[in-house]
Motif scaffolding. Structure first.
Motif, PDB file in Angstrom:
ATOM      1  N   VAL A  39       0.833  -1.205   0.000  1.00  0.00           N
ATOM      2  CA  VAL A  39       0.000   0.000   0.000  1.00  0.00           C
ATOM      3  C   VAL A  39       0.867   1.255   0.000  1.00  0.00           C
ATOM      4  CG1 VAL A  39      -1.713   1.341   1.301  1.00  0.00           C
ATOM      5  CG2 VAL A  39      -1.989  -1.146   1.050  1.00  0.00           C
ATOM      6  N   PHE A  40       1.841   1.314   0.898  1.00  0.00           N
ATOM      7  CA  PHE A  40       2.674   2.517   0.989  1.00  0.00           C
ATOM      8  C   PHE A  40       3.435   2.758  -0.314  1.00  0.00           C
ATOM      9  CE2 PHE A  40       3.323   1.780   5.843  1.00  0.00           C
ATOM     10  CZ  PHE A  40       2.008   2.114   6.086  1.00  0.00           C
ATOM     11  N   HIS A  41       4.107   1.730  -0.796  1.00  0.00           N
ATOM     12  CA  HIS A  41       4.926   1.907  -1.997  1.00  0.00           C
ATOM     13  C   HIS A  41       4.070   2.008  -3.261  1.00  0.00           C
ATOM     14  CE1 HIS A  41       8.595   1.628   0.221  1.00  0.00           C
ATOM     15  NE2 HIS A  41       8.259   0.458   0.721  1.00  0.00           N
ATOM     16  N   GLY A  42       2.995   1.264  -3.301  1.00  0.00           N
ATOM     17  CA  GLY A  42       2.105   1.350  -4.461  1.00  0.00           C
ATOM     18  C   GLY A  42       1.486   2.731  -4.588  1.00  0.00           C
ATOM     19  N   PHE A  43       0.979   3.251  -3.489  1.00  0.00           N
ATOM     20  CA  PHE A  43       0.364   4.581  -3.509  1.00  0.00           C
ATOM     21  C   PHE A  43       1.402   5.632  -3.904  1.00  0.00           C
ATOM     22  CE2 PHE A  43      -1.604   8.459  -2.177  1.00  0.00           C
ATOM     23  CZ  PHE A  43      -2.974   8.229  -2.225  1.00  0.00           C
ATOM     24  N   ALA A  44       2.576   5.579  -3.256  1.00  0.00           N
ATOM     25  CA  ALA A  44       3.617   6.575  -3.543  1.00  0.00           C
ATOM     26  C   ALA A  44       4.055   6.512  -5.005  1.00  0.00           C
ATOM     27  CB  ALA A  44       4.814   6.358  -2.618  1.00  0.00           C
ATOM     28  N   SER A  45       4.240   5.310  -5.528  1.00  0.00           N
ATOM     29  CA  SER A  45       4.670   5.164  -6.917  1.00  0.00           C
ATOM     30  C   SER A  45       3.629   5.683  -7.897  1.00  0.00           C
ATOM     31  CB  SER A  45       4.980   3.702  -7.221  1.00  0.00           C
ATOM     32  OG  SER A  45       6.078   3.266  -6.452  1.00  0.00           O
ATOM     33  N   LEU A  46       2.376   5.343  -7.655  1.00  0.00           N
ATOM     34  CA  LEU A  46       1.306   5.827  -8.541  1.00  0.00           C
ATOM     35  C   LEU A  46       1.159   7.342  -8.450  1.00  0.00           C
ATOM     36  CD1 LEU A  46      -1.327   3.018  -7.954  1.00  0.00           C
ATOM     37  CD2 LEU A  46      -0.126   3.515 -10.095  1.00  0.00           C
ATOM     38  N   GLU A  47       1.257   7.865  -7.238  1.00  0.00           N
ATOM     39  CA  GLU A  47       1.146   9.310  -7.063  1.00  0.00           C
ATOM     40  C   GLU A  47       2.294  10.035  -7.773  1.00  0.00           C
ATOM     41  OE1 GLU A  47      -0.350  12.087  -3.483  1.00  0.00           O
ATOM     42  OE2 GLU A  47       1.394  10.850  -2.990  1.00  0.00           O
ATOM     43  N   LEU A  48       3.519   9.509  -7.658  1.00  0.00           N
ATOM     44  CA  LEU A  48       4.660  10.118  -8.352  1.00  0.00           C
ATOM     45  C   LEU A  48       4.475  10.110  -9.860  1.00  0.00           C
ATOM     46  CD1 LEU A  48       7.815   8.812  -6.456  1.00  0.00           C
ATOM     47  CD2 LEU A  48       6.958  11.159  -6.558  1.00  0.00           C
ATOM     48  N   ALA A  49       3.823   9.069 -10.354  1.00  0.00           N
ATOM     49  CA  ALA A  49       3.593   8.949 -11.798  1.00  0.00           C
ATOM     50  C   ALA A  49       2.438   9.825 -12.276  1.00  0.00           C
ATOM     51  CB  ALA A  49       3.329   7.491 -12.161  1.00  0.00           C
ATOM     52  N   GLY A  50       1.768  10.515 -11.351  1.00  0.00           N
ATOM     53  CA  GLY A  50       0.666  11.398 -11.722  1.00  0.00           C
ATOM     54  C   GLY A  50      -0.666  10.697 -11.892  1.00  0.00           C
ATOM     55  N   ALA A  51      -0.756   9.455 -11.433  1.00  0.00           N
ATOM     56  CA  ALA A  51      -1.965   8.664 -11.655  1.00  0.00           C
ATOM     57  C   ALA A  51      -3.202   9.213 -10.940  1.00  0.00           C
ATOM     58  CB  ALA A  51      -1.730   7.214 -11.214  1.00  0.00           C
ATOM     59  N   PHE A  52      -3.006   9.990  -9.888  1.00  0.00           N
ATOM     60  CA  PHE A  52      -4.152  10.485  -9.126  1.00  0.00           C
ATOM     61  C   PHE A  52      -4.457  11.953  -9.387  1.00  0.00           C
ATOM     62  CE2 PHE A  52      -2.298   7.384  -5.848  1.00  0.00           C
ATOM     63  CZ  PHE A  52      -2.933   6.298  -6.429  1.00  0.00           C
ATOM     64  N   SER A  53      -3.757  12.551 -10.317  1.00  0.00           N
ATOM     65  CA  SER A  53      -3.885  13.998 -10.505  1.00  0.00           C
ATOM     66  C   SER A  53      -4.990  14.403 -11.467  1.00  0.00           C
ATOM     67  CB  SER A  53      -2.546  14.568 -10.987  1.00  0.00           C
ATOM     68  OG  SER A  53      -2.186  13.997 -12.226  1.00  0.00           O
ATOM     69  N   HIS A  54      -5.729  13.445 -11.994  1.00  0.00           N
ATOM     70  CA  HIS A  54      -6.720  13.775 -13.011  1.00  0.00           C
ATOM     71  C   HIS A  54      -8.154  13.547 -12.574  1.00  0.00           C
ATOM     72  CE1 HIS A  54      -3.309  14.174 -15.627  1.00  0.00           C
ATOM     73  NE2 HIS A  54      -2.946  12.940 -15.378  1.00  0.00           N
ATOM     74  N   SER A  55      -8.355  13.277 -11.289  1.00  0.00           N
ATOM     75  CA  SER A  55      -9.721  13.019 -10.843  1.00  0.00           C
ATOM     76  C   SER A  55      -9.893  13.415  -9.382  1.00  0.00           C
ATOM     77  CB  SER A  55     -10.070  11.528 -11.029  1.00  0.00           C
ATOM     78  OG  SER A  55      -9.232  10.729 -10.225  1.00  0.00           O
ATOM     79  N   LEU A  56     -11.136  13.531  -8.993  1.00  0.00           N
ATOM     80  CA  LEU A  56     -11.494  13.824  -7.614  1.00  0.00           C
ATOM     81  C   LEU A  56     -12.003  12.548  -6.965  1.00  0.00           C
ATOM     82  CD1 LEU A  56     -13.297  17.240  -8.081  1.00  0.00           C
ATOM     83  CD2 LEU A  56     -10.995  16.829  -7.200  1.00  0.00           C
ATOM     84  N   PRO A  57     -11.881  12.408  -5.672  1.00  0.00           N
ATOM     85  CA  PRO A  57     -11.286  13.333  -4.703  1.00  0.00           C
ATOM     86  C   PRO A  57      -9.770  13.382  -4.842  1.00  0.00           C
ATOM     87  CG  PRO A  57     -11.877  11.281  -3.611  1.00  0.00           C
ATOM     88  CD  PRO A  57     -12.347  11.166  -5.026  1.00  0.00           C
TER      89      PRO A  57
END
Length: 190
Positions: free
Chosen positions: A148-166
Motif C-alpha cells: 500500500v505505501f509503496h504502491g500509492f507513492a509510486s502511482l502518485e509520483l507517476a501522476g496517476a491520481f492527478s486527473h480526478s477527484l477526490p
C-alpha cells in the motif's frame, strides 16, 4: 582527487542528489564525475562501476529512509504509528523521487541482508505489534503495508491520481483508515 575528498560515501550521497535531480535511471558514473569535475577514472578507485554506484545510492536511501521512519514512529502506537510510518514513505517519495526509486532497487540477497531493508521490516513489525497478529498473518501484514505505501507513492509520483477527484490526500487518509480497520479486525487480541 584528494582535495575533493572523494570517498564511496560522498559519491553515494552526491549520487543520491543527482538521482533526485535527473532520475535514478539516469545516474551514471560519467554523470557523477562531471558533477565533481573529474574524469570517470578518478571515481573507479572508490566505486567499481555504475551498477556499484547505484547499489551504494540504494543503500544510502534505505538508511536515510529507515532513520526517518524510526524517528517518526518512536513513542507511537496503533493507528498513530501506522499513519506516521506511511507518511514517512509517501513524503520521502515526494521529496526525494530519485532516492525513493533507488530504495526500490533489487539487491542481491547478501547485500539486501546487510542493508537497512531488514530494519524497515522490523519497523513495520513494531507498528503492527498493537494489532496482535500471529504468524503468518504478521508477515502478510508487513507485505500489505509495503504494498500500500509503496504502491500509492509510486502511482502518485507517476501522476496517476492527478486527473480526478477526490484529491490524493483524501484517498491517502481513506487508505490508512482502511488499513487500520482491516488490521484491527484481524487482531488476535480482541
Amino acid at each position: 582527487m584528494a582535495r575533493l575528498g572523494l570517498t564511496p560515501q560522498r559519491l553515494a550521497a552526491e549520487g543520491a542528489e543527482l538521482a533526485d535531480e535527473v532520475g535514478f535511471d539516469r545516474v551514471t558514473a560519467s554523470a557523477l564525475a562531471q558533477r565533481f569535475g573529474v574524469k570517470v577514472a578518478s571515481l573507479y578507485s572508490h566505486i567499481r562501476s555504475t551498477q556499484d554506484l547505484k547499489v551504494r545510492i540504494a543503500l544510502f536511501a534505505l538508511d536515510e529512509l529507515a532513520d526517518r521512519a524510526a524517528e517518526a514512529v518512536a513513542g507511537r502506537a496503533g493507528k498513530d504509528a501506522l499513519v506516521a510510518l506511511g507518511d514517512v514513505y509517501r513524503d520521502y517519495a515526494r521529496e526525494h523521487p530519485g532516492r525513493y526509486a533507488a530504495s526500490r532497487l533489487r539487491l542481491d540477497p547478501q547485500t539486501a541482508a546487510a542493508s537497512a531493508g531488514p530494519r524497515h521490516a522490523q519497523l513495520a513489525r513494531a507498528v503492527l505489534r498493537c494489532y496482535e497478529l500471529g504468524e503468518p498473518e504478521q508477515t502478510h501484514a508487513v507485505r500489505l503495508l509495503g504494498s500500500v505505501f509503496h504502491g500509492f507513492a509510486s502511482l502518485e509520483l507517476a501522476g496517476a491520481f492527478s486527473h480526478s477527484l477526490p484529491d490524493s490526500e483524501q484517498s491517502w487518509a481513506w487508505a490508512l483508515d482502511s488499513l487500520d480497520a482491516l488490521l484491527s479486525a484481524r487482531s488476535t487480541g480482541g
